[in-house]
Design a protein around this motif. Structure first.
Motif, mmCIF file in Angstrom:
data_model
loop_
_atom_site.group_PDB
_atom_site.id
_atom_site.type_symbol
_atom_site.label_atom_id
_atom_site.label_comp_id
_atom_site.label_asym_id
_atom_site.label_seq_id
_atom_site.Cartn_x
_atom_site.Cartn_y
_atom_site.Cartn_z
ATOM 1 N N THR A 193 4.426 -3.924 -3.440
ATOM 2 C CA THR A 193 4.612 -3.256 -2.156
ATOM 3 C C THR A 193 5.458 -4.130 -1.240
ATOM 4 O OG1 THR A 193 2.491 -2.130 -2.333
ATOM 5 C CG2 THR A 193 3.454 -2.291 -0.140
ATOM 6 N N ASN A 270 -0.520 -0.068 6.262
ATOM 7 C CA ASN A 270 0.361 0.128 5.109
ATOM 8 C C ASN A 270 -0.306 1.088 4.124
ATOM 9 O OD1 ASN A 270 1.682 -0.274 2.502
ATOM 10 N ND2 ASN A 270 2.709 -2.016 3.467
ATOM 11 N N LYS A 272 0.662 2.349 1.306
ATOM 12 C CA LYS A 272 0.759 1.996 -0.106
ATOM 13 C C LYS A 272 -0.317 0.984 -0.496
ATOM 14 C CE LYS A 272 5.658 2.997 -0.759
ATOM 15 N NZ LYS A 272 6.994 2.460 -1.142
#
Length: 328
Positions: A193, A270, A272
């Motif tokens: 990521t 975030n 992800k």
């Protein structure tokens, strides 16, 4: 050089993978840690017609003086066309992002505003920490300024080692050597990521208090009450005692320490990262199904806790109609 510094600093925040092993809870009595050469557990077998995937259950902590070697595993790797290693995840910031982060890396391990552990931990947890510090670490004034998650890691590693156990096993490196020796194709299921603003993320991490206290508390609990349990699973893994392994449940230290990172202000927005555990399983399952279609024989590795999980990857494959056989 920049990448090495960032690996040691920013990426150490995610050292506890979402798929990392967790300690076992078991009955007391298993106090002997097995040494010498040991084969580890047998292999899970997933099949579709004549196509087979053998899955090895990785686990830590293990006995420090145990030498793992499995002739069964070597024979399977030697005849396999593909290898699916255990998934992991990491954070990428890019070269320029790394350069900009360097000024903020100083003091990354310390509590915000110069706080000490006595200031950020509940009083009873701090008292219990002092007892364990004396037992496993000794005099160390500088560690009192570090964030609980970093102190927890140091305490856990040293506590294990003084009880004949280690997280730093050589099992995975030996598997990698066998895969290279027999020239087996490697397919990764890792998740990487990228942070959109690594400088802001690191600044936010340095200034955010409190999210890692539960990780610290769970670590203290494990070392206070579950050392016999850790030895029990380590011994069972070493000799391949599947009946013993299957009877033990998993504790939640690693989950708490992973959440300490993912719930931090630096990373909690975030999306992800929030889905990283699910993404790793999805990646691994996609690779496993493709490999089972293409190869006569595939060798794979998953953490033992995922293999025993009733909602884990093997359970998903079984629900899709694949034949799944556990070792005896």
């Amino acid at each position: 050089m920049t990448r090495k510094v960032l690996t040691a600093v920013a990426f150490s925040l995610l050292a506890a993978s979402a798929w990392a092993q967790e300690d076992a809870q078991a009955s007391e009595g298993d106090t002997v840690v097995i040494t010498g050469q040991r084969p580890g557990p047998g292999l899970w077998k997933v099949s579709k017609g004549e196509h087979v995937m053998y899955v090895f259950g990785d686990y830590a902590p293990l006995p420090i003086k145990m030498d793992w070697r499995s002739h069964e595993v070597e024979a399977i790797i030697a005849k396999s066309q593909e290898y699916l290693p255990k998934p992991s995840f990491g954070i990428s910031v890019g070269w320029w992002g790394g350069i900009k982060m360097l000024p903020f890396a100083i003091g990354i391990k310390n509590n915000p505003d110069g706080g000490k552990l006595i200031d950020v931990l509940p009083a009873d947890t701090y008292d219990r920490w002092q007892a364990l510090k004396t037992k496993y670490i000794g005099k160390n004034d500088s560690i009192e300024r570090e964030r609980p998650m970093f102190v927890a890691d140091t305490l856990y590693q040293q506590g294990l080692e003084k009880n004949g156990l280690t997280m730093r096993t050589d099992v995975y490196s030996k598997l990698d050597k066998l895969v290279k020796q027999y020239k087996v194709k490697v397919t990764s299921s890792n998740v990487q990521t990228e942070l959109e603003s690594p400088t802001e993320a690191l600044r936010a991490f340095k200034n955010s208090p409190g999210t890692d206290v539960l990780c610290f508390a769970r670590t203290v609990e494990r070392l206070e009450s579950d050392l016999d349990a850790m030895r029990a699973r380590a011994n069972a893994w070493a000799v391949g005692d599947m009946s013993k392994i299957s009877s033990l449940s998993f504790a939640d230290r690693e989950a708490a320490c992973t959440d300490a990172v993912l719930n931090n202000d630096a990373f909690k927005s975030n999306e992800k990262l929030k889905q990283v555990k699910e993404t790793m399983q999805k990646n691994w399952l996609a690779n496993a199904e493709r490999a089972l279609e293409a190869n006569d024989s595939t060798f794979a590795v998953l953490p033992l806790v995922r293999l025993l999980d009733p909602k884990g990857p093997l359970a998903v494959l079984q629900a899709k109609g694949y034949k799944v056989e556990a070792p005896e």
